[in-house]
Design a protein around this motif. Structure first.
Motif, mmCIF file in Angstrom:
data_model
loop_
_atom_site.group_PDB
_atom_site.id
_atom_site.type_symbol
_atom_site.label_atom_id
_atom_site.label_comp_id
_atom_site.label_asym_id
_atom_site.label_seq_id
_atom_site.Cartn_x
_atom_site.Cartn_y
_atom_site.Cartn_z
ATOM 1 N N CYS A 1 54.531 0.572 3.577
ATOM 2 C CA CYS A 1 55.031 -0.791 3.362
ATOM 3 C C CYS A 1 54.380 -1.746 4.362
ATOM 4 O O CYS A 1 54.129 -1.379 5.517
ATOM 5 C CB CYS A 1 56.549 -0.838 3.534
ATOM 6 S SG CYS A 1 57.458 0.192 2.376
ATOM 7 N N GLN A 2 54.148 -2.953 3.929
ATOM 8 C CA GLN A 2 53.566 -3.961 4.800
ATOM 9 C C GLN A 2 54.615 -4.733 5.598
ATOM 10 O O GLN A 2 54.280 -5.532 6.469
ATOM 11 C CB GLN A 2 52.715 -4.938 3.981
ATOM 12 C CG GLN A 2 51.468 -4.303 3.398
ATOM 13 C CD GLN A 2 50.616 -3.651 4.475
ATOM 14 O OE1 GLN A 2 50.153 -4.311 5.401
ATOM 15 N NE2 GLN A 2 50.417 -2.344 4.369
ATOM 16 N N THR A 3 55.883 -4.484 5.271
ATOM 17 C CA THR A 3 56.983 -5.136 5.977
ATOM 18 C C THR A 3 58.044 -4.093 6.289
ATOM 19 O O THR A 3 58.410 -3.295 5.427
ATOM 20 C CB THR A 3 57.594 -6.270 5.132
ATOM 21 O OG1 THR A 3 56.583 -7.235 4.835
ATOM 22 C CG2 THR A 3 58.735 -6.950 5.878
ATOM 23 N N LEU B 1 52.115 -0.364 14.685
ATOM 24 C CA LEU B 1 52.301 -0.933 13.349
ATOM 25 C C LEU B 1 51.989 -2.426 13.343
ATOM 26 O O LEU B 1 51.390 -2.952 12.390
ATOM 27 C CB LEU B 1 53.734 -0.689 12.876
ATOM 28 C CG LEU B 1 54.084 0.769 12.554
ATOM 29 C CD1 LEU B 1 55.585 0.914 12.318
ATOM 30 C CD2 LEU B 1 53.311 1.256 11.330
ATOM 31 N N THR C 1 51.409 -4.935 10.112
ATOM 32 C CA THR C 1 52.754 -4.844 9.548
ATOM 33 C C THR C 1 53.644 -5.926 10.155
ATOM 34 O O THR C 1 53.604 -6.180 11.355
ATOM 35 C CB THR C 1 53.373 -3.467 9.839
ATOM 36 O OG1 THR C 1 52.505 -2.462 9.322
ATOM 37 C CG2 THR C 1 54.745 -3.332 9.191
#
Length: 634
Positions: A516-518, A543, A548
């Motif tokens: 996931c990017q978030t 991260l 992220t």
């Protein structure tokens, strides 16, 4: 959090009394779920040959790394588990291992326990009913039950939440409710298993003060903690290592032994760590005396910086330290600057929980007095890719609700939340949304459900439709990132057989495996030992460097100062301050809304008030030591 001064013993040392707790040669093992070559189930010893005696009225702290046996020891003392070997005597109830239901019931009449996870002991849908549950089981008159409930809620600051559903409370509020339920039993022995782990600094102080009051009344108290400054409040510290007692003595005697603390994977309280760092880095501080009190240590450092003619007494230093000021209200900022969609954008967001109706006589009156209100109100902010945002505030300020909104777990009643430009209220894009944002809750073990560690981590990637070889690669990468050594023994184990710290790592690995990017993390450090917290900080920094966007809830101002690019201070569901850690923590008008300030900042202010030529705005221990070194050279 400054420790209270050592308490004068209530009885001469060495005096023999009837102990509240006596364990003799106790061993306890959990089954691993695997079998040896002969087909017998292998056992994992959590406690190994434990023998100890706790006298009536003692205040004892149990410390140790994750998996050292602390929670198991507490469960043995509460007769929730019964050792395979050895004998126990708890509050006058003796057993020789196997404990009959009648004996266990007798222990529970005299002993109360607050678990590491308060959800484990919530049994009703109304807070006041939950607090009343124990006294009701004792068969007490209704008037006495109501008196105990009101008193326990007042002592824990939960009177305003008496009519609420526990599931609608923040983690810290649920912890307070659980403590209130234990206090309502008026026990001879009170056991607290990391009961302050989800509380803000003021909440921790409140619990410690409750413990001190009960200690004055000769209630025997045993508590576990990963906050080593809390161990300084105890008369005695027991340190566990791999299920054995590695230390049993006074708190100062443990923390003065830096090598032993390192061996046990413990982090000494801030004054001990600062003293050790100053003795190494600043020649003038090489002879610093042992000080557990921040004011005394600041006085000693200031003297060695040759400002003795301007140095006030430790008491005066405390009085002159800058007082917190009133928090200010931050003006809302429009998300999504420069036309680029932020990772998370809140636009005038409000949310309210629906309250369940009261159905017990002794809580109806609370319902009318305390109507429901917005958990968060008109929030506007954004979190950009490659940044870390810390949500801070007192218990119940709206942090967990904000975190749930930020990952789309709940949707706002007013305003909008967008994740990478996707409105979380758009039901047609829920699957797409789930691939973009990961969420780790306050109690990550609640997210673990599969039969094995491998299947738990692989669940998300499989749902994304990845082929099995790619799934295996993601599992291996995620385990490496969270610091768990990949082995067939680990991958085949049931997640709930792991220690609390390992469970948190596996839950986070399951989110990382989805790439996931978030990420939204609710109290990611809670319950972790020092080594686990260090790994988590390293992970979050890595991260962030990878692009992220991270939003994390914390009650630890040191973590916020060390990790965050942006700090949002919540109070009563509103953003009252925002900015860089330095801007927020040093602002003259943000004091009362903050649950605390970084320990280094507090100490640097004490040094400045003592007359030392040091800037009063160091946010981390490293910054503080460098500032003192410059002051010594000047």
């Amino acid at each position: 959090m400054s420790p209270r001064p050592p308490r004068t013993p209530q009885r001469p040392r060495g005096a023999r009394t009837t102990p509240t707790v006596q364990l003799e040669g106790v061993w306890y093992a959990y089954g691993t779920g695997t079998q040896d070559a002969r087909g017998a189930e292998k056992e994992l010893w959590a406690l190994r040959d434990i023998s100890l005696r706790i006298e009536q009225g003692e205040l004892v702290c149990v410390v140790g790394a994750n998996g050292s046996g602390k929670s198991t020891l507490m469960r043995v003392m509460d007769a929730l588990v019964h050792p395979q070997r050895g004998c126990t005597t708890i509050a006058g109830v003796a057993t020789d291992g196997a404990c009959s239901p009648a004996l266990a019931a007798e222990v529970h009449r005299r002993c109360a326990m607050v678990f590491q996870n308060p959800d484990d002991q919530m049994v009703t849908s109304i807070v006041a009913d939950d607090v009343a549950f124990g006294p009701e089981n004792l068969g007490l008159p209704h008037i006495e039950i109501a008196r105990r409930v009101d008193a326990a809620l007042a002592r824990t600051g939960m009177s305003d939440c008496a009519a609420m559903d526990p599931s609608d409370l923040s983690g810290g509020q649920r912890q307070r409710a659980a403590i209130a339920g234990a206090l309502a039993l008026q026990p001879e022995l009170l056991l607290l298993d990391e009961a302050t782990s989800m509380l803000d600094e003021q909440g921790r102080r409140d619990v410690l003060e409750i413990m001190a009051q009960l200690h004055e009344q000769s209630v025997t108290i045993v508590y576990t903690t990963q906050h080593m400054d809390e161990a300084l409040h105890a008369d005695r510290v027991i340190a566990l290592d791999a299920g054995r007692i590695a230390f049993d003595g006074a708190p100062d005697a443990l923390f003065e032994q830096g090598d032993l603390c390192s061996q046990l994977r413990l982090e000494a309280p801030f004054p001990f760590r600062l003293r050790a760092a100053l003795k190494t880095r600043v020649p003038r501080c090489a002879d610093l005396p042992a000080c557990r009190n921040m004011h005394e240590l600041a006085h000693a450092v200031a003297v060695r910086l040759e400002v003795g003619h301007r140095v006030a007494s430790p008491r005066a230093c405390a009085a002159e330290a800058p007082a917190p000021a009133t928090a200010h209200t931050a003006a809302p900022r429009s998300p999504g600057a420069a036309g680029i969609a932020p990772a998370i954008a809140f636009d005038d967001v409000s949310f309210s929980y629906a309250s369940a109706p009261a159905h017990r006589r002794h809580v109806r009156r609370h319902r009318d007095q305390h109507p429901a209100h917005d958990a968060v109100h008109r929030l506007s902010f954004s979190a950009e890719p490659g940044t870390i945002t810390a949500l801070v505030g007192h218990t119940g300020s709206g942090k967990t609700t904000t975190a749930k909104l930020a990952c789309g777990l709940i949707v706002p009643h007013a305003g909008s939340v967008r994740i990478a430009g996707i409105d979380t209220a758009d039901a047609t894009r829920r699957h797409e949304l789930r691939a973009r944002v990961g969420y780790v809750a306050q109690f990550p073990e609640r997210q673990l459900f599969a039969a094995t560690v491998f299947d738990d981590i692989a669940f998300g990637p499989r749902n994304l439709g990845l082929p099995e070889p790619a799934v295996s690669q993601r599992v291996a990468h995620a385990l490496e990132v969270v610091g768990l050594a990949q082995s067939r023994l680990l991958l085949d184990r049931a997640p709930h057989d792991l220690s609390g710290g390992q469970q948190r790592a596996v839950a986070l690995a399951g989110i990382i495996a989805m790439d996931c990017q978030t990420l939204v993390l609710d109290e990611p450090m809670a319950g972790l030992d020092p080594a686990g917290r260090a790994r988590m900080r390293t992970l979050l920094a890595a991260l962030k460097r990878a692009g992220t966007a991270i939003v994390f809830v914390t009650h630890d101002m040191d973590d916020a100062a060390m990790l965050a690019d942006q700090v949002l201070v919540l109070s009563d569901g509103r953003i009252v301050a925002r900015g860089t850690p330095r801007a927020v923590f040093t602002a003259p008008d943000a004091g009362t809304a903050l649950p605390g300030i970084p320990q280094a900042l507090a100490f640097s202010r004490l040094l400045a008030s003592a007359g030392a030529a040091c800037r009063p705005d160091a946010l981390t221990l490293d910054e503080l030591v460098e500032e003192v070194a410059r002051g010594a050279q000047g």
